[in-house]
Design a protein around this motif. Structure first.
Motif, PDB file in Angstrom:
ATOM      1  N   VAL A 496       0.855  -1.185   0.000  1.00  0.00           N
ATOM      2  CA  VAL A 496       0.000   0.000   0.000  1.00  0.00           C
ATOM      3  C   VAL A 496       0.894   1.238   0.000  1.00  0.00           C
ATOM      4  O   VAL A 496       1.816   1.351   0.809  1.00  0.00           O
ATOM      5  N   HIS A 497       0.638   2.169  -0.902  1.00  0.00           N
ATOM      6  CA  HIS A 497       1.433   3.386  -0.997  1.00  0.00           C
ATOM      7  C   HIS A 497       0.818   4.491  -0.140  1.00  0.00           C
ATOM      8  O   HIS A 497      -0.365   4.407   0.249  1.00  0.00           O
ATOM      9  N   PRO A 498       1.583   5.539   0.178  1.00  0.00           N
ATOM     10  CA  PRO A 498       1.062   6.605   1.064  1.00  0.00           C
ATOM     11  C   PRO A 498      -0.226   7.251   0.576  1.00  0.00           C
ATOM     12  O   PRO A 498      -1.035   7.706   1.383  1.00  0.00           O
ATOM     13  N   THR A 499      -0.421   7.274  -0.733  1.00  0.00           N
ATOM     14  CA  THR A 499      -1.634   7.900  -1.276  1.00  0.00           C
ATOM     15  C   THR A 499      -2.827   6.960  -1.291  1.00  0.00           C
ATOM     16  O   THR A 499      -3.914   7.333  -1.717  1.00  0.00           O
ATOM     17  N   GLY A 500      -2.622   5.719  -0.878  1.00  0.00           N
ATOM     18  CA  GLY A 500      -3.723   4.761  -0.836  1.00  0.00           C
ATOM     19  C   GLY A 500      -3.816   3.865  -2.045  1.00  0.00           C
ATOM     20  O   GLY A 500      -4.627   2.923  -2.061  1.00  0.00           O
ATOM     21  N   LYS A 624       3.764   0.424  19.340  1.00  0.00           N
ATOM     22  CA  LYS A 624       3.101  -0.855  19.083  1.00  0.00           C
ATOM     23  C   LYS A 624       3.256  -1.339  17.641  1.00  0.00           C
ATOM     24  O   LYS A 624       3.198  -2.537  17.376  1.00  0.00           O
ATOM     25  N   LEU A 625       3.420  -0.417  16.696  1.00  0.00           N
ATOM     26  CA  LEU A 625       3.443  -0.780  15.281  1.00  0.00           C
ATOM     27  C   LEU A 625       4.627  -0.155  14.560  1.00  0.00           C
ATOM     28  O   LEU A 625       5.014   0.978  14.862  1.00  0.00           O
ATOM     29  N   GLU A 626       5.157  -0.893  13.591  1.00  0.00           N
ATOM     30  CA  GLU A 626       6.134  -0.318  12.685  1.00  0.00           C
ATOM     31  C   GLU A 626       5.405   0.549  11.661  1.00  0.00           C
ATOM     32  O   GLU A 626       4.258   0.273  11.321  1.00  0.00           O
ATOM     33  N   PRO A 627       6.047   1.582  11.145  1.00  0.00           N
ATOM     34  CA  PRO A 627       5.430   2.336  10.050  1.00  0.00           C
ATOM     35  C   PRO A 627       5.277   1.449   8.813  1.00  0.00           C
ATOM     36  O   PRO A 627       5.831   0.362   8.730  1.00  0.00           O
ATOM     37  N   GLY A 628       4.542   1.968   7.842  1.00  0.00           N
ATOM     38  CA  GLY A 628       4.369   1.268   6.574  1.00  0.00           C
ATOM     39  C   GLY A 628       3.166   0.345   6.563  1.00  0.00           C
ATOM     40  O   GLY A 628       2.606  -0.013   7.617  1.00  0.00           O
ATOM     41  N   LEU A 629       2.758  -0.016   5.356  1.00  0.00           N
ATOM     42  CA  LEU A 629       1.610  -0.895   5.187  1.00  0.00           C
ATOM     43  C   LEU A 629       1.917  -1.803   3.993  1.00  0.00           C
ATOM     44  O   LEU A 629       1.526  -1.551   2.851  1.00  0.00           O
TER      45      LEU A 629
END
Length: 793
Positions: A496-500, A624-629
């Motif tokens: 998933v990119h930053p723009t969705g 709690k979470l790493e960045p990124g998707l």
């Protein structure tokens, strides 16, 4: 998410236009032969003109002096560099518990050639023209030997022997089922139907011939291979681990746009290895593109079975037992999956749609002086269906039952159903397919159409075929126990990119199936996006984590399921981010139509907001979470999928000329959940056309004395044209698959599996009043006319 939930999502079941078609229709596609690399030279292969011969000497001297030539390599060079032979990817254990005979398969012939087209030498020059001219100058001194091309001749005592490791030409004897129980059932049968038939050899002929470009990078000591191939990761694995002995990460395999495969581009071929090996040896990029005549000789062929079968029935026409013996032609060498086709992929499908209590199948596989035989669209399932549906039709004629009635009496109606030949069907509705096919085919008015044909001096016949296939080739542990030398899982990565927007990396490979559209529909439906926001990447071992490619109608059911698992991970993490943004627990967050909501409130955030937050983590639970998707998942199915259906063909035969015309063809299929009906329809049309081609037109013929391929061009090998097929009537029955999250079953091979027996059964039905009882494919005008004259005699 269950299959029923998935089928209700937006975009699922929509006939979206194919995203990839624009570039193909405007000439913007990039096929292997379109690629031009720096310092690129061209390869031409010197091929054997003999079906069987010892090689006394290869004189390369004149070719090496020819303009532009930088290298001429032969089997002696291969042996000197200790390059191993091509591996077979499926080990069969024979009935005595011994491994199959596996003779060496050198990438360039060493000491002996074993079929017309066998690789003898490779000439590399600066231009294709110079390479071709130099190839003519390679002087090979052959000592011709007797050849054997027909499987019925190969098994005879004293037949020419191809390999020291298989002096009797026998590769293995394999069996499945309980012979004692089958024999006992036959002893008490009220009626026994017998049949002998040949499943004719086919040349696959995809629109784009095979092609490859190999380059070596001295700085990184690594290789890149561009190749028209259906499974680049498997190509790389087999080539590095079994042939060249290279570290896998040092070879990148890229399969760009591929113009059709039909199975012929699954395999590891000698040309691919030769180019890769020579690119380092000669320090240049090397391109080879197969021409059509070369493809007839060197591409793996399909089918080529000779079978005797017997079906035992009780007094009411119910099946008691089925007994089969097949002799399978493997060609001169073992191709990548050749040994699995007449065994695991064929014999296990001989239950068909019928609750036959006992089945015993015995297969003998033989070497001949012909091109290797391997998987071709359907791979074993068309051979099984053709045999079973021909003998069921004959049993109906012999017992006085109608074609639909004998099938209805024997259909499996309760699921799951364990067959006596290993497979367990999870779901289906065979009577519904039959009923819908009868309605679409307007069988209630068949007799009127038959009378109208008779008034014109034509014979009308109808043929049925009720098929089932096993798709997905799984699970890996079972396949491994049955001899597979690789896993049969699939991999999917969703980024998933930053723009969705989203990029998906899949181990499945598209060579005409429309993956860039259907896979995008799956992802867009799950994430609430427009399909235009989803890009699909495939065919590159340097970008895709891993994958087993595309064959066996596995792409959406296995590759799509891997993507679904990655989407599950994406959704789970995204819910945690959304929960943080909405100041709630992630257990209270629901996701649908691209929005995250808190149960019982009006709070919501969009998928795009969550995606941006993941990459711009100013308000983010970093503790709690790493960045990124970005998530990756592997999927190994727990069972095959089982598409099924009933095909009905009506033909008119001119008894004066033997010409067969298909008047109407009806196909009702159960593919489970359908993602894109338009693409499915196109796949069925293509499969039906190929099946009709086998039934009426196509046939690879070798001269039994010389071993020469008689049908080596389109002047002699008849491909179906538009006027050879009717407008198809298609229908669907849907029982979602229970063993994958999409409920899909696969559709790419169904048309080629169900259609050949329907066509031949129709032709024989039309000819029955003239006394014609049997006919092998293809039912060409000359064959039909000859059968009519023989019946009159």
């Amino acid at each position: 998410m269950g299959a029923s939930d998935f089928s209700q999502l937006p975009h699922i079941g929509e006939s979206l236009k194919r995203k990839e078609d624009y570039r193909f229709l405007t000439g913007a596609g990039q096929y292997t032969d379109d690629i031009i690399l720096p310092n690129m030279h061209h390869a031409v292969f010197v091929r054997s003109p003999h079906a069987h011969a010892n090689i006394r000497k290869v004189d390369k001297s004149a070719a090496l002096k020819a303009p532009g030539v930088i290298g001429v390599l032969d089997g002696n060079d291969v042996a000197a560099d200790k390059v191993a032979g091509l591996p077979c990817g499926w080990l069969i254990t024979d009935t005595a518990g011994q491994p199959m005979k596996e003779p060496p398969h050198p990438i360039l012939a060493f000491g002996k050639v074993r079929y017309v087209g066998d690789h003898v030498a490779m000439v590399v020059a600066d231009t294709l023209e110079n390479a071709k001219n130099a190839a003519e100058l390679v002087d090979v001194d052959y000592d011709p030997l007797p050849a054997v091309v027909d499987v019925r001749d190969a098994m005879k005592q004293g037949a020419p022997s191809l390999h020291e490791a298989a002096a009797d030409n026998h590769c293995y004897k394999w069996a499945i089922g309980d012979k004692g129980q089958v024999d006992a059932a036959f002893s008490g049968a009220a009626h026994v139907t017998k049949i002998d038939l040949i499943n004719n050899r086919l040349a696959p002929n995809p629109m784009e011939p095979r092609a490859a470009i190999a380059s070596y990078n001295r700085a990184g000591d690594d290789y890149t291979l561009y190749v028209a191939n259906q499974n680049p990761h498997v190509e790389r694995l087999l080539m590095t681990a079994f042939v060249l002995g290279l570290p896998e990460h040092k070879v990148r395999v890229i399969a760009p746009d591929v113009g059709g495969g039909f199975g012929a581009k699954i395999f590891l071929y000698a040309e691919d290895v030769c180019l890769t090996w020579a690119s380092k040896k000669l320090n240049c990029a090397i391109k080879w593109t197969c021409d059509r005549s070369e493809a007839f000789l060197s591409d793996a062929h399909g089918r080529d079975h000779v079978t005797h079968a017997e079906l035992a029935l009780d007094k009411d026409g119910r099946f008691l037992a089925f007994r089969v013996h097949t002799d399978a032609n493997l060609g001169a060498y073992l191709s990548t999956f050749s040994t699995a086709v007449p065994t695991i992929l064929y014999a296990t499908l001989l239950a068909g749609q019928y609750k036959t209590p006992q089945i015993y199948v015995e297969v003998d596989a033989w070497f001949t002086n012909t091109s290797p035989v391997d998987a071709y669209r359907g791979a074993g399932r068309p051979e099984a269906t053709y045999l079973l549906e021909r003998i069921v039709t004959r049993a109906a004629w012999e017992t006085g039952l109608s074609q639909d009635e004998i099938r209805r009496r024997n259909f499996i109606t309760e699921f799951p159903y364990q067959t006596p030949v290993a497979l367990q069907y999870d779901t289906g509705d065979f009577p519904a397919c039959m009923q819908k096919a009868n309605e679409l085919a307007e069988m209630s008015s068949f007799e009127q159409r038959k009378a109208a044909s008779k008034a014109k001096g034509l014979l009308r016949g109808v043929g049925y075929s009720s098929y089932i296939e096993a798709c997905g080739l799984a699970p890996s542990n079972v396949a491994g126990a049955l001899g597979a030398r690789a896993g049969l899982f699939e991999c999917g990565e969703v980024r998933v990119h930053p723009t969705g927007s989203v990029t998906v990396f899949t181990g499945s490979h598209s060579h005409g199936q429309g993956h860039e559209t259907t896979f995008a529909q799956v992802v867009a439906s799950r994430l609430g996006l427009d399909p235009s926001q989803v890009d699909i990447v495939h065919g590159d071992t340097g970008r895709v984590p891993f994958g087993m490619g595309t064959y066996g109608s596995r792409s959406i059911s296995v590759g799509g399921a891997a993507i679904m698992r990655a989407l599950d991970k994406i959704e789970a993490k995204a819910k945690k981010i959304a929960a943080h943004l909405m100041e709630t627990g992630d257990a209270d967050v629901e996701f649908a139509n691209g929005e995250f909501t808190v149960k019982g409130t009006d709070k919501k955030v969009t998928f795009g907001q969550v995606a941006l937050t993941a990459y711009v983590p100013h308000n983010y639970p970093l503790d709690k979470l790493e960045p990124g998707l970005n998530e990756t998942a592997f999927y190994d199915p727990t069972n095959f999928t089982y598409p099924a259906g009933t095909h009905i063909c009506e033909v008119e035969v001119d008894p004066n000329t033997g010409v067969v015309r298909i008047d109407r063809f009806t196909a009702v299929d159960d593919f489970g959940t359908i993602i894109n009906p338009m693409i499915v329809e196109g796949q069925v049309h293509g499969g039906l056309t190929q099946g009709i081609g086998q039934a009426l037109l196509e046939n690879c013929v070798y001269d039994r004395e010389t071993g020469q391929l008689v049908t080596g061009s389109f002047m002699d090998y008849a491909m179906p044209r538009a006027d050879d097929v009717p407008d198809f009537r298609l229908g669907h029955v849907t029982t979602p698959c229970t063993t994958n999250p999409l409920g899909t079953k696969g559709c790419g091979e169904a048309g080629a599996i169900g259609s050949p027996p329907a066509v031949i059964n129709a032709v024989l039905d039309a000819l029955a009043p003239l006394g014609v009882k049997d006919l092998d494919m293809p039912a060409s005008p000359s064959r039909v006319w000859t059968a009519i004259q023989a019946a009159k005699a």
